[in-house]
Each structure stands twice: as C-alpha cells, then as structure tokens.
Write an enzyme that holds these catalytic residues in place. Structure first.
Site, mmCIF file in Angstrom:
data_model
loop_
_atom_site.group_PDB
_atom_site.id
_atom_site.type_symbol
_atom_site.label_atom_id
_atom_site.label_comp_id
_atom_site.label_asym_id
_atom_site.label_seq_id
_atom_site.Cartn_x
_atom_site.Cartn_y
_atom_site.Cartn_z
ATOM 1 N N LYS A 149 0.845 -1.198 0.000
ATOM 2 C CA LYS A 149 0.000 0.000 0.000
ATOM 3 C C LYS A 149 0.882 1.251 0.000
ATOM 4 O O LYS A 149 1.923 1.276 0.664
ATOM 5 C CB LYS A 149 -0.892 -0.041 1.245
ATOM 6 C CG LYS A 149 -1.954 1.046 1.339
ATOM 7 C CD LYS A 149 -2.798 0.842 2.601
ATOM 8 C CE LYS A 149 -3.927 1.837 2.751
ATOM 9 N NZ LYS A 149 -4.726 1.616 3.979
ATOM 10 N N SER A 207 -9.553 1.491 3.366
ATOM 11 C CA SER A 207 -8.816 2.265 2.377
ATOM 12 C C SER A 207 -7.745 1.471 1.610
ATOM 13 O O SER A 207 -7.147 2.014 0.689
ATOM 14 C CB SER A 207 -8.125 3.437 3.079
ATOM 15 O OG SER A 207 -7.213 2.967 4.044
ATOM 16 N N SER A 227 -9.468 -0.820 7.584
ATOM 17 C CA SER A 227 -8.997 -0.597 6.207
ATOM 18 C C SER A 227 -8.384 -1.797 5.495
ATOM 19 O O SER A 227 -8.253 -1.773 4.279
ATOM 20 C CB SER A 227 -8.000 0.552 6.178
ATOM 21 O OG SER A 227 -8.698 1.753 6.066
HETATM 22 N N1 GLN Z 1 -12.617 4.252 7.561
HETATM 23 C C1 GLN Z 1 -11.748 4.639 8.627
HETATM 24 C C2 GLN Z 1 -11.253 6.038 8.444
HETATM 25 O O1 GLN Z 1 -11.543 6.634 7.453
HETATM 26 C C3 GLN Z 1 -10.634 3.662 8.817
HETATM 27 C C4 GLN Z 1 -9.483 3.891 7.921
HETATM 28 C C5 GLN Z 1 -8.354 2.953 8.147
HETATM 29 O O2 GLN Z 1 -8.504 1.886 8.760
HETATM 30 N N2 GLN Z 1 -7.198 3.349 7.642
HETATM 31 O O3 GLN Z 1 -10.569 6.572 9.279
#
Ligand code: GLN
EC number: 6.3.5.7
Length: 524
Positions: A76, A171, A195
């Site tokens: 990532k 994400s 994520s």
């Molecule tokens: N959806 C969550 C956020 O936007 C988690 C994101 C993540 O785990 N990086 O913060």
C-alpha cells in the site's frame, strides 16, 4: 500460473516449475493488462525485475532465503519504500521518494520477495472506499467477474456496464484488488478502523489485522498511531500465516512493538471443535445489516455448533460507541500527525511564499483534500484547552471501556468472536459517492473498528457470494497475541465454506479473455 496461492507458487519456484523472473514478468504484464482497475499507483518494474533476477541467482545456487523468495508482492502506498515514490495518494507527497523503507517492507525484501509496486488508497488512508485519493478510485475486480455479470443480466441491475462498476471498499482497496485479480500473491495494507478487512471482504480475499504491537509500524505513514497496524491481504488463510511469520516481531525502531520473540507457525487443518467456544456479540445485530449477511452469519454459527463447538451469545455493551469515540481520537491524532507536512522538510511546497505563514497555509490548502483538512480541523477543536476534557479525555475513557468488554468476554472462556465484516456486499461507485466520506466510514467501520480500539487481532474470511454474485466475508476476532488460535479457526472455517474463485471474465488482454479456468492447467 497466477491464480494459485502463495504457498503453491512457492512450491513451484522451489521445484523449478517456474523461475522468479518469469513469474515477475507475468505479474507485471498482468498488472498492465488490468490497469483500468487502478489498483496500483506506481509499478516498480525495473527494481522488481532486478530483485527477481537476484532471487533467480539464489535459486540457481541453492541458497534461497525462505518461502517468500521470488514471490511477487504489492505494498500500500502509505508504507515508505526506499527509492520508490510514496504518495499516500495525496498531492502533499506526490513525487516524494523516501530515503528508507518501512520495517515491514524491508523484512519482505530481506526474505527475497519481489516488490511489484505501490497500491492505491484513500488519501492518507482516510476512508472506506478507496475512492478519495488523487489518483482516482479503485475498481473492484468482481465488477468484471462472470459470477456478478451473469446475475446482473438476470436481475438487470447493470444497464450501462461502464458506469456501474463496484467499489473495493477501503482504504487498502488497491491491495485488495491486486490480490483478488491475481496480479500479486500477497499485499500489505494498513488497518486503523477496518482498512484491511473491509476491502478484503468486498474483494473476496483474506484480510488479517494482527494484534497491535506484534508488527512494526516504523515507516508506515501514520493515521492514528495508537490504532494503526500493518495488515496482510492474501488469497487464503495459510498464506496470511506465512507472511505474518516474516513480519512479526520486535522492532527497536517502534517502541510499541512487544519484546517477546514471535514463533512462526504452520496451521493445521484439524481442530477439535468440541474444545472451541465461539462468541456471537449480540450488539453486532446492527441497523443496516443486510438480510443475506445476517443469514450467512447465522449459518456460520450453525456450522461451528454442528461440528461440536460451543456457540454462545455474548455482550460487548460499549462497542456501539466505538465509531463516535473513533471520530474524536482519530481526528485528534490526525491533527497532530499532519503537523509535519509544512512545506519545509519534504513533500509539497506552495509557491505562495509572501511570508512563512502564507506558505504554510497555502501548502496545506493545496496539499490536502477536504477530508484530511476536515479531520485536522475537528481534531484541533477536540484538543482545544476548553474541549480537551469533554472530548479527548472522555473518548480515551470510553476506549478503555470498549477494550474491557473484550477482556471480559475472553476471560469468560470465549476463544474467538464471530461477526460480520461489513453490513452487506459492495455497491456501485455511483451509489457509494452519494454519501460523504465521514458518513460512509461511520457505516462501513461498524464491525471492524472496535478491534482497533482494543488492539485485538481480527481476520476476515471470504465466505459466500451474495444474490448479486458478490463476495461476503465474515470476521473472527481473537485474543491479543493469539494469532495462531485465530488463524487456525479461520482456516478450518475457510475449508468448510469453500468460497468460489473469482471468474474474471470481462478483463481482456489484446483480445483474449484472461483467467477462465477454475484451476490453472499449469498446476493440475
Ligand atoms: N474508515 C476509517 C477512516 O476513514 C478507517 C481507515 C483505516 O482503517 N485506515 O478513518
């Protein structure tokens, strides 16, 4: 060749049925053929080929480094990679070439893995769709699967193919799409609120969030330092265990990693189910849970019960505060983390430099998207002297209560918890963007976030296809540092459910349909 597991391809490399360079070339050309998925931000072609040649030399000399030698992987784009651009899908870091690699990346490379490239994400990992980065949204490979297409023709929920492609979740959507579309054998994601698990579930792959402190965060560009964990995305549970074995362990560069040595483990296929106690948290019957996911969850519970396990309803009363509590803690940490991007040391610097203050403001205005700026603003508000007690300290206390709920449940004999990973299967992009990032995350993180609050290990296992022909995953949450037990249960479950392999039908490479066999003839 690309459709097999990491373990199988590793065996093929060792037996000389394929060479590291051939494998690397195949992956690279498949990445190019599937470019429209937008899974990769950077393809590190030259370094990947060089790494593959070095691996080949080791195979020739009989001096291979381990199971990952010659295995193509993706990372990532919020992990630093020495000499390879690392952007966090943000204008702020566009063009940034880190001088060092994250510990987890270095560990992969030290074991001979071949780094194919950097995968797409929401800007600074803030989101749950992989739709909010500067390089555009990632497309879910299942949009192009035979399973989905056939159902959509029947149900006519696709009229215009090209505007109805599906989101990957996020994400770490780029990593999930990469593993799911067979362009690599494992990928790193990050997991702060879900994520890794969310996109893994939506793309029909395995997503593991290890215990906080088991794996180094050094070089992972932080979102919420107290919750971030590098995540592992693979096609099966066994592969996740292999990668975990390489990554886990103390890192002097990350003081939050535990000192205890980690012993890599092999998973057995056998479990004595009668000794197993599965907890079903009643609070996870959340509004918005689709009837199919609910039905699948209960079928999964029956599966354990029929095998002789004890299945018990348990209560995690404070879990329902995890999203609102996360909002406060996440934005507070974001406000502090993002202070480093000031246009001075690295990253974007605005040309508006009438004064230092103007330069700071313009740099941050130009460098961050609305989501990041919004979180910085909220975080600074919660951290104001007059608000600190009311919001930040209170959220910290609630976090403790959330974590204690899990402690109580495990103390009462539960081995692992079984929950849904997401509310439903994924949806088309055009639907997804009707809601803003914050509303989406609040819904999408509902089953995953609490494990981050408590620092517990959790894994999503692809379980079945929905009526639309799309993947649904279920989640297991385990005791802290009990990855072996968690993964053993997950593997047993994986063997029982026999999730169907994606049939990539619409992905054309020079007029030829790629991936049309259930099993590659190469290995049969
Ligand atoms: N959806 C969550 C956020 O936007 C988690 C994101 C993540 O785990 N990086 O913060």
């Amino acid at each position: 060749m690309l459709r097999v597991s990491l373990r199988e391809i590793s065996a093929a490399l060792k037996e000389g049925r394929v060479s590291p360079t051939e494998l690397c070339q195949r992956c690279l050309s498949f990445i190019k053929a599937t470019k429209f998925l937008n899974a990769y931000i950077t393809i590190a072609e030259d370094t990947a080929l060089k790494q593959a040649e070095e691996s080949e030399e080791r195979y020739r000399r009989g001096q291979i480094l381990g199971d990952l030698d010659g295995i193509p992987v993706a990372v990532k784009d919020n992990f630093n990679t020495a000499g390879i651009e690392t952007t966090c899908a943000s204008n702020m870091l566009k063009g940034y070439i880190p001088p060092y690699s994250a510990t987890v990346v270095q560990k992969l490379l030290d074991q001979g893995a071949v780094l194919l490239g950097k995968t797409n994400l929401d800007e600074f990992a803030m989101g749950s769709g992989s739709t909010d980065g500067i390089f555009g949204p990632v497309r879910n490979p299942w949009s192009y699967s035979r399973q989905y297409r056939e159902k959509s023709v029947q149900n006519s929920h696709i009229e215009n193919e090209d505007s109805n492609w599906l989101v990957t979740g996020g994400s770490s959507g780029g990593s999930a799409a990469a593993v799911s579309s067979f362009t690599c054998f494992a990928a790193l994601g990050s997991d702060t609120g879900g994520s890794t698990r969310n996109p893994a579930a939506h793309c029909g792959v395995v997503g593991l969030k290890p215990t906080y402190g088991l794996i180094s965060r050094h070089g992972l560009i932080p979102l919420v330092n107290s919750m971030d964990v590098p995540g592992i995305l693979t096609r099966c549970v066994d592969d996740a265990a292999i990668v975990l074995g390489v990554l886990a362990g103390h890192d002097p560069k990350d003081s939050t990693t535990v000192q205890d040595p980690f012993k890599p483990f092999e998973l057995t296929s056998f479990i004595d189910a009668s000794k197993l106690c599965i907890g079903i948290p009643k609070e996870y019957h959340a509004p918005g849970l689709s009837s199919e996911t609910l039905a699948l969850w209960s079928k999964a519970a029956d599966l354990f019960e029929n095998a002789g396990a004890k299945v018990i309803e348990v209560s995690l009363p404070h879990t329902r505060y995890s999203i609102v509590c996360y909002h406060v803690l996440c934005t507070a940490e974001v406000a502090s983390n993002m202070a480093r991007f000031d246009g001075l040391e690295y990253g974007h610097r605005s040309s508006m430099d009438k004064s230092t203050e103007v330069m700071y403001a313009a740099t941050r205005r130009e460098g961050f998207n609305d989501v990041v700026r919004g979180r910085i603003l909220s975080g600074n508000y919660f951290l104001l002297k007059q608000n600190y007690e009311t919001y930040f300290i209170k959220a910290q206390k609630v976090r403790r209560l959330i974590a204690n709920d899990f402690v109580n449940v495990f103390r009462n004999g539960i081995d692992v918890l079984l929950t849904p990973t997401t509310l439903s299967d994924t949806i088309p992009y055009v639907e997804f963007i009707k809601e803003d990032n914050r509303t989406r995350s609040a819904q999408d993180d509902i089953f995953t976030q609490a494990a981050n609050m408590a620092g517990l290990p959790a894994i999503t296992v692809p379980t079945a296809l929905s009526e639309k022909g799309l993947p649904i995953g279920l989640q297991f949450i385990g005791r802290a540092f009990q990855e072996q037990q968690l993964l053993t249960v997950a593997k047993w479950f994986e063997n029982q459910v026999k999730f169907p392999m994606i049939q990539l039908q619409g992905m054309m490479d020079h007029g030829h349909t790629i991936c049309h066999h259930q099993k590659s003839a190469f290995f049969s």
